[in-house]
Design an enzyme around this catalytic site. Sequence first.
Site, PDB file in Angstrom:
ATOM      1  N   ARG A   1      20.352   1.388  77.439  1.00  0.00           N
ATOM      2  CA  ARG A   1      21.463   0.079  76.523  1.00  0.00           C
ATOM      3  C   ARG A   1      22.715  -0.268  78.220  1.00  0.00           C
ATOM      4  NH1 ARG A   1      22.248  -0.419  71.244  1.00  0.00           N
ATOM      5  NH2 ARG A   1      20.966   1.200  70.128  1.00  0.00           N
TER       6      ARG A   1
ATOM      7  N   LEU B   1      19.749   9.667  69.135  1.00  0.00           N
ATOM      8  CA  LEU B   1      19.526   9.137  68.929  1.00  0.00           C
ATOM      9  C   LEU B   1      20.863   8.608  68.774  1.00  0.00           C
ATOM     10  CD1 LEU B   1      15.735   8.478  67.547  1.00  0.00           C
ATOM     11  CD2 LEU B   1      16.413   8.237  69.896  1.00  0.00           C
ATOM     12  N   ASP B   2      21.858   8.049  69.219  1.00  0.00           N
ATOM     13  CA  ASP B   2      22.877   6.781  68.738  1.00  0.00           C
ATOM     14  C   ASP B   2      22.312   6.111  67.231  1.00  0.00           C
ATOM     15  OD1 ASP B   2      22.290   3.364  68.804  1.00  0.00           O
ATOM     16  OD2 ASP B   2      22.675   4.457  71.358  1.00  0.00           O
ATOM     17  N   ARG B   3      23.552   6.433  66.588  1.00  0.00           N
ATOM     18  CA  ARG B   3      23.271   5.267  64.969  1.00  0.00           C
ATOM     19  C   ARG B   3      22.346   4.020  65.335  1.00  0.00           C
ATOM     20  NH1 ARG B   3      28.336   4.630  61.237  1.00  0.00           N
ATOM     21  NH2 ARG B   3      27.359   3.968  59.440  1.00  0.00           N
TER      22      ARG B   3
ATOM     23  N   THR C   1      19.786   3.389  66.956  1.00  0.00           N
ATOM     24  CA  THR C   1      18.867   3.409  67.439  1.00  0.00           C
ATOM     25  C   THR C   1      17.584   3.842  66.644  1.00  0.00           C
ATOM     26  OG1 THR C   1      19.374   3.670  69.554  1.00  0.00           O
ATOM     27  CG2 THR C   1      17.566   4.021  69.698  1.00  0.00           C
TER      28      THR C   1
END
Length: 273
Positions: free
Chosen positions: A218, A132-134, A136
Amino acid sequence: MSNKNKKRRPKNKADDKKAAKVDQNYSQEEEIRLNKFIAHAGYCSRREADKYISTGKVKVNGEVTTELGTKVRRKDNVVVEEQTLSLEPFVYLLLHKSKDVITTTDDERDRTTVMDQIENATGHRVYPVGRLDRNTTGLLILTNDGDLAHRLMHPSYSVRKTYQIRTEDPLTEAQLEQYLEGIELEDGIAKGYNITQFMDDSNTFEMSVFEGRNRLIRRMVEYHNTVVTKLKRIEYAGLTLKDVPIGRWRFLRQNEINNLRKLVKLETLNFNK
């Protein structure tokens, strides 16, 4: 596509900290394929282990081993990239990841990672399943079961992931319908499923996907000339964040673990040994 009002779930007052562990039932003399040993030590998948072996990055009892069919025993000394491996019990965690937390086991810039959030609570080395990106938040699984982790991330198993998405500009019903039909991104068609728009917040909707391409949600939103302002994964492979407050975690239960394994065509585990 449907509309519904959302209510926030109350935070649980007590954490479920009982680990569903299962020992890897190999004797000291039983022979195991080297790639299986590496995967069951939680280092990587069997396929990735084959690459480490064939490129000379694996040592068995001090000797570099490049033969893919090599068999080892539990008592043998297996080292991958200078890291000694052992067949520890399998453990499985569900983390409610916070914002500004990095999905990695360590960070050279000393930023907070998901490992900081679980505080090394298992006593065993575990790894995040996917990323999960930073910015999210939401549901993340961590385990040392390399076979399960690999299959959950592999596109051929089409594991469902559901996200709650807030956008800078509201998307119309027609735009959301386009996700159901499929939209063209630079790396191929992307589709959404089970789309639910919030009646009391036109900027927010939920959507499921069955793949894990980089920044997929996104980029799907950017297709409609707006951006995601808040993104949260609320469901993964049938697991949810129920009773897990943000920044907290719990061990997966025995039935949850075996449901995941059945989903990706792995044998179930016997927790009664």
